[in-house]
Design a protein around this motif. Structure first.
Motif, PDB file in Angstrom:
ATOM      1  N   LEU A 156       3.478   9.159  -9.171  1.00 32.14           N
ATOM      2  CA  LEU A 156       2.688   9.774  -8.091  1.00 32.14           C
ATOM      3  C   LEU A 156       1.212   9.878  -8.474  1.00 32.14           C
ATOM      4  O   LEU A 156       0.326   9.689  -7.629  1.00 32.14           O
ATOM      5  N   GLN A 183       0.835  -1.183   0.000  1.00 30.04           N
ATOM      6  CA  GLN A 183       0.000   0.000   0.000  1.00 30.04           C
ATOM      7  C   GLN A 183       0.878   1.245   0.000  1.00 30.04           C
ATOM      8  O   GLN A 183       2.013   1.233   0.452  1.00 30.04           O
ATOM      9  N   VAL A 184       0.346   2.331  -0.528  1.00 28.98           N
ATOM     10  CA  VAL A 184       1.107   3.564  -0.631  1.00 28.98           C
ATOM     11  C   VAL A 184       1.613   3.988   0.739  1.00 28.98           C
ATOM     12  O   VAL A 184       0.865   3.987   1.716  1.00 28.98           O
ATOM     13  N   ASP A 231      -9.084   0.612  -5.891  1.00 28.08           N
ATOM     14  CA  ASP A 231      -9.225   0.935  -4.475  1.00 28.08           C
ATOM     15  C   ASP A 231     -10.667   1.352  -4.168  1.00 28.08           C
ATOM     16  O   ASP A 231     -11.361   1.936  -5.021  1.00 28.08           O
ATOM     17  N   ASN A 233      -0.515   7.909 -10.029  1.00 22.17           N
ATOM     18  CA  ASN A 233      -1.176   6.615  -9.850  1.00 22.17           C
ATOM     19  C   ASN A 233      -1.123   6.144  -8.398  1.00 22.17           C
ATOM     20  O   ASN A 233      -1.259   4.955  -8.116  1.00 22.17           O
ATOM     21  N   ASN A 234      -0.907   7.116  -7.476  1.00 18.09           N
ATOM     22  CA  ASN A 234      -0.927   6.854  -6.032  1.00 18.09           C
ATOM     23  C   ASN A 234       0.204   5.936  -5.565  1.00 18.09           C
ATOM     24  O   ASN A 234       0.019   5.095  -4.693  1.00 18.09           O
ATOM     25  N   HIS A 235       1.380   6.103  -6.169  1.00 16.33           N
ATOM     26  CA  HIS A 235       2.567   5.377  -5.742  1.00 16.33           C
ATOM     27  C   HIS A 235       3.722   6.366  -5.638  1.00 16.33           C
ATOM     28  O   HIS A 235       3.685   7.437  -6.261  1.00 16.33           O
ATOM     29  N   THR A 236       4.728   6.003  -4.881  1.00 12.07           N
ATOM     30  CA  THR A 236       5.926   6.821  -4.752  1.00 12.07           C
ATOM     31  C   THR A 236       7.129   6.003  -5.197  1.00 12.07           C
ATOM     32  O   THR A 236       7.356   4.911  -4.671  1.00 12.07           O
TER      33      THR A 236
END
Length: 423
Positions: A302, A76-77, A190, A304-307
């Motif tokens: 970012l 998860q992020v 999600d 796409n809700n990722h780092t």
């Protein structure tokens, strides 16, 4: 004086482990280049460094085992940003292993089995003379596919290959495959929260689950070793042999993870997976003149809700980035969000790709690599090639294992395509 690893935090442990592995590589490379065995001092230092790595691995595994996260859950992020991993308890079969965890920790040796070194094993394969220790493990008779490497030894080589693979260093996780196929769950959408008034009905927004299928494919490597080295098989050569096999396997895993075609015989790599995001340098490619392409790729991940956890790139591209200058000719300082991003060079990223009219293009992979999973069978086999290299007083060993690669969330991966060198 023995270090108190239990007093260190996770980042300190990882740094200590990386320093020890780097020093081990230096010792192996030096002895290999000079074509000699370890000196007594080097052998003692290597053993101490290896013991340090094992102690740190045990400490990390102990901490991981205390976590209650189900290994089937997806990353998860933000989880990696807190210095934790989603590996799950080590005791669980098919748990997703974080980069610092070892397959050896979930692959205990058979009860009463002796430890056989790689040198001993290869000498037996080459000469057919198996000592009592190796005979006790039931090896010495090849199957149709070759000599089966004892699992504890195979796992050592695989763990060393994992440690050297750039995609693993970037954050990719490993799962042990106990059969030829393995299905992992993945979250494809999600749930969406909503604000509601008092007594109002909550809007339904269920998460969507899918699955990703791992199907073991064969990864083979050829390693050539001098006949004298195999016949002697002294303890000092063990780390050199292990590293030779592991390095070859790590390069194969990196290449497949980045560029695998996704055929019946080859895993599907990042560039051939639908759903990844791409930043194109232009019709015929372009040289890097500033950090904008890297920032654009960072933003795409970012969005796409990722780092991103790291960037994997060719050595040429890394040097080009480090050579960037401002209008006064001074080194161009990277933006804050890129300053701590790990840049991992590998020759498995080509510099001769075709991009429009350019034939010297390259790529940069920027991603949250925790969403890349490598499934590995721990069975490994070796075939000797007795005559092919006999004129050079060498013997070849073809070693192969079975593995597959999958992206849990393709949107966590950005590729910058079409980077060419400055004119």
């Amino acid at each position: 004086m023995k270090k108190k690893f239990h007093l260190m935090d996770v980042n300190e442990l990882r740094q200590e482990r990386e320093h020890a592995l780097e020093r081990m590589d230096v010792l192996i490379e030096r002895a290999g280049k000079e074509r000699r065995f370890f000196s007594p001092h080097e052998a003692a230092e290597f053993d101490q460094l290896e013991a340090t790595v094992n102690e740190i691995d045990q400490e990390l595994a102990s901490r991981e085992a205390k976590r209650t996260v189900d290994p089937a859950l997806l990353p998860q992020v933000g989880d990696h940003q807190r210095g934790t991993s989603m590996g799950g308890p080590l005791e669980r079969s098919n748990g997703l292993l974080a980069p610092e965890q070892r397959l050896a920790d979930i692959t205990p040796p058979p009860a009463g089995a002796s430890t056989v070194g790689l040198g001993q094993f290869l000498r037996g394969v080459f000469t057919g003379a198996w000592d009592a220790e190796t005979r006790a493990l039931g090896i010495g008779t090849p199957s149709a596919g070759g000599y089966l490497v004892p699992e504890p030894l195979a796992v050592q080589i695989i763990d060393l290959a994992r440690a050297q693979a750039r995609v693993i260093q970037a954050g990719a996780r490993t799962v042990r495959m106990d059969s030829a196929t393995l299905t992992l769950p993945k979250l494809t959408r999600d749930p969406v929260p909503s604000w509601i008034a008092e007594h109002a009905t909550v809007t339904e927004s269920d998460p969507e689950f899918g699955s990703v299928q791992l199907e073991a494919k064969t990864l083979a490597v050829l390693v050539k070793v001098s006949r004298q080295l195999i016949e002697d098989a002294r303890p000092e050569v063990e780390p050199i042999l292990r590293n030779a096999f592991a390095q070859s396997l790590s390069l194969g895993l990196d290449k497949a993870a980045l560029y695998g075609a996704g055929t019946a015989t080859e895993p599907r790599g990042i560039v051939n997976t639908s759903g990844i995001v791409v930043y194109d340098m232009g019709t015929d490619g372009a040289a890097l003149t500033d950090y904008k392409p890297l920032l654009q790729a960072y933003q795409l991940v970012l969005a796409n809700n990722h780092t991103p956890t790291a960037a994997i790139l060719a050595p040429r591209t890394l040097v080009e980035i480090e050579s960037l200058t401002d209008s006064t000719g001074q080194p161009l300082q990277p933006p804050a969000i890129l300053r701590d991003l790990r840049m991992l060079p590998t020759t498995q990223v080509p510099t001769d790709l075709t991009h429009g009219t350019a034939t010297n293009a390259s790529d940069v992979f920027m991603a949250d690599f925790a969403n890349l999973v490598i499934g590995v069978r721990t069975q490994m086999q070796v075939l000797p090639l007795q005559e092919l290299f006999a004129a050079n007083l060498q013997v070849g060993f073809v070693a192969y294992l079975r593995a597959d690669i999958a992206l849990i969330r393709p949107g966590a991966f950005a590729v910058i395509r079409g980077i060419i060198p400055p004119a």
